[in-house]
Enzyme design. Sequence first.
Site, PDB file in Angstrom:
ATOM      1  N   ARG A 142      13.560 -23.766 -65.504  1.00 48.04           N
ATOM      2  CA  ARG A 142      12.687 -22.872 -66.110  1.00 48.04           C
ATOM      3  C   ARG A 142      11.315 -22.665 -65.407  1.00 48.04           C
ATOM      4  O   ARG A 142      10.526 -23.526 -65.097  1.00 48.04           O
ATOM      5  CB  ARG A 142      12.401 -23.402 -67.675  1.00 48.04           C
ATOM      6  N   GLU A 202       4.100 -21.471 -75.950  1.00 49.01           N
ATOM      7  CA  GLU A 202       3.079 -22.190 -76.639  1.00 49.01           C
ATOM      8  C   GLU A 202       2.089 -21.261 -77.322  1.00 49.01           C
ATOM      9  O   GLU A 202       0.988 -21.355 -76.941  1.00 49.01           O
ATOM     10  CB  GLU A 202       2.660 -23.275 -75.893  1.00 49.01           C
ATOM     11  N   TYR A 229       6.328 -33.262 -76.926  1.00 55.39           N
ATOM     12  CA  TYR A 229       5.714 -34.399 -76.109  1.00 55.39           C
ATOM     13  C   TYR A 229       5.426 -35.649 -77.187  1.00 55.39           C
ATOM     14  O   TYR A 229       5.769 -36.551 -76.945  1.00 55.39           O
ATOM     15  CB  TYR A 229       4.428 -34.208 -75.728  1.00 55.39           C
TER      16      TYR A 229
HETATM   17  O1  IFM Z   1       1.411 -28.449 -68.336  1.00 57.56           O
HETATM   18  C1  IFM Z   1       1.654 -28.164 -69.868  1.00 57.56           C
HETATM   19  C2  IFM Z   1       2.513 -27.056 -69.885  1.00 57.56           C
HETATM   20  O2  IFM Z   1       1.769 -25.810 -69.208  1.00 57.56           O
HETATM   21  C3  IFM Z   1       2.541 -26.460 -71.367  1.00 57.56           C
HETATM   22  N1  IFM Z   1       3.099 -27.489 -72.112  1.00 57.56           N
HETATM   23  C4  IFM Z   1       2.397 -28.836 -71.854  1.00 57.56           C
HETATM   24  C5  IFM Z   1       2.315 -29.238 -70.569  1.00 57.56           C
HETATM   25  C6  IFM Z   1       1.777 -30.704 -70.306  1.00 57.56           C
HETATM   26  O3  IFM Z   1       0.481 -30.551 -70.863  1.00 57.56           O
END
Ligand code: IFM
Length: 449
Positions: free
Chosen positions: A74, A163, A301
């Site tokens: 990805r 996001e 996360y």
């Molecule tokens: O590095 C970022 C990514 O760009 C978007 N999601 C979270 C990751 C870790 O912080």
Amino acid sequence: MPFPTDFVWGAATSSYQIEGAAHEDGKGPSIWDMFCRREGAILEGQNGDVACDHYHRYAEDIALMREIDLQGYRFSIAWPRILPEGAGTVNDAGLAFYDRLVDALLEAGITPFATLYHWDLPLALYQRGGWLNREIADWFADYAQVVVGRLGDRVTHWMTLNELKVFVGEGYMDGSHAPGHKLPLREVLLAGHHALLAHGKAVQAIRATSPQPCQVGWAPTIFPLMPAEETPETVAMVRQITHAVNPQYPFWSSSWLFDPVFLGTYPEDGLALFGKDAPDIQPGDMETIQQPLDFSGLNIYQGFYLKTGAEGPAPVKPKDGAPLTALHWNVTPETLYWGPKFFYERYQTPIYITENGMSNVDWVALDGKVHDPQRIDFTTRYLQQLQRASEDGVDVRGYFHWSLMDNFEWAHGYRERLGLIYVDFETQARVLKDSAYWYRDVIAGNGIQ
Ligand code: IFM
């Protein structure tokens, strides 16, 4: 069988975080090129000018992907590489880079999963109002058409926005990300609405342009809430709160963005809460936003436990000394169970985990290797929970570790290492970490054995 046999095992990156070549081959500036120049915005004034130099080293990086038998990759496409002014003139050299990348991936037997927007908005569009200008929905759809027109004969998996909650929330509300604004809620919600419209119009453009059947989704992030104890009452309570608009963190509530995309309406509780700050919805907006999706990405996360207290739901404070990543994010493996489960129950859409991983204090040891047992343990625990979700009937189709390689972690610069591949940012040398070899075994076994 915990995961379906066609489950995709991959890793993820984004353009600004790895490509470098920020001013090469006709690429225009992005809001991140601008924001990184703002004093105090980024750790030690770092920037993504060179990053992992992936623009020049993509072949070496794909060879490493191949070494660990990665099945999917990805990546994101840099909008200002394709349209230096954001709209109008197309930069063929930019498209040619992604041609080379995609061809090399396919040659290596790795399926490309392309994201159209991972935060590097063309600066010229920001100067025309950026996400606050409703026209951005058409600019984004036009850009999608150009990209899919060029790569759609080889790329069949597309994601629109990465996001939304973060690039609007951190970019327009708390100012910690580009373009660095702290705006009132009304404008934040307006930017969010325009982003949803851009998503919907881009989905239409992808489907209209793709010369072959393709799979279209997006990649939102969620911070799952989890029941501290698995009693029916607590699970029901957490489910209810998960899908409600939280007055304390209104823009971060998932249903505010998910309901429009999957159900075609903003949630009533959010509309009531926001009142006159709610975005002006023009006729046809909700139909545009609610485009059928083949899948949803989920970037997960960390999350938070809730218990049923005497006075209603209560957050469970993590114990002192509880596991934390180097970024001090909570280690909460059950987010990969409850997050997908609650999402799937409500929206009934297949899921790819499009990001999951951890920052760790990694270095090259005296033996020349990078030993990262924490990452192996972290990912084992998270994948066990994802397996549980899959076994429970949640339609999970793939897992993309964040990240393929150490990279530019936005405001944290290069200090935070989240990769399966260690990158020496002085020499650009790469080393596959222990976790990368471990991941190869996970891929071979289609899960944790
Ligand atoms: O590095 C970022 C990514 O760009 C978007 N999601 C979270 C990751 C870790 O912080």
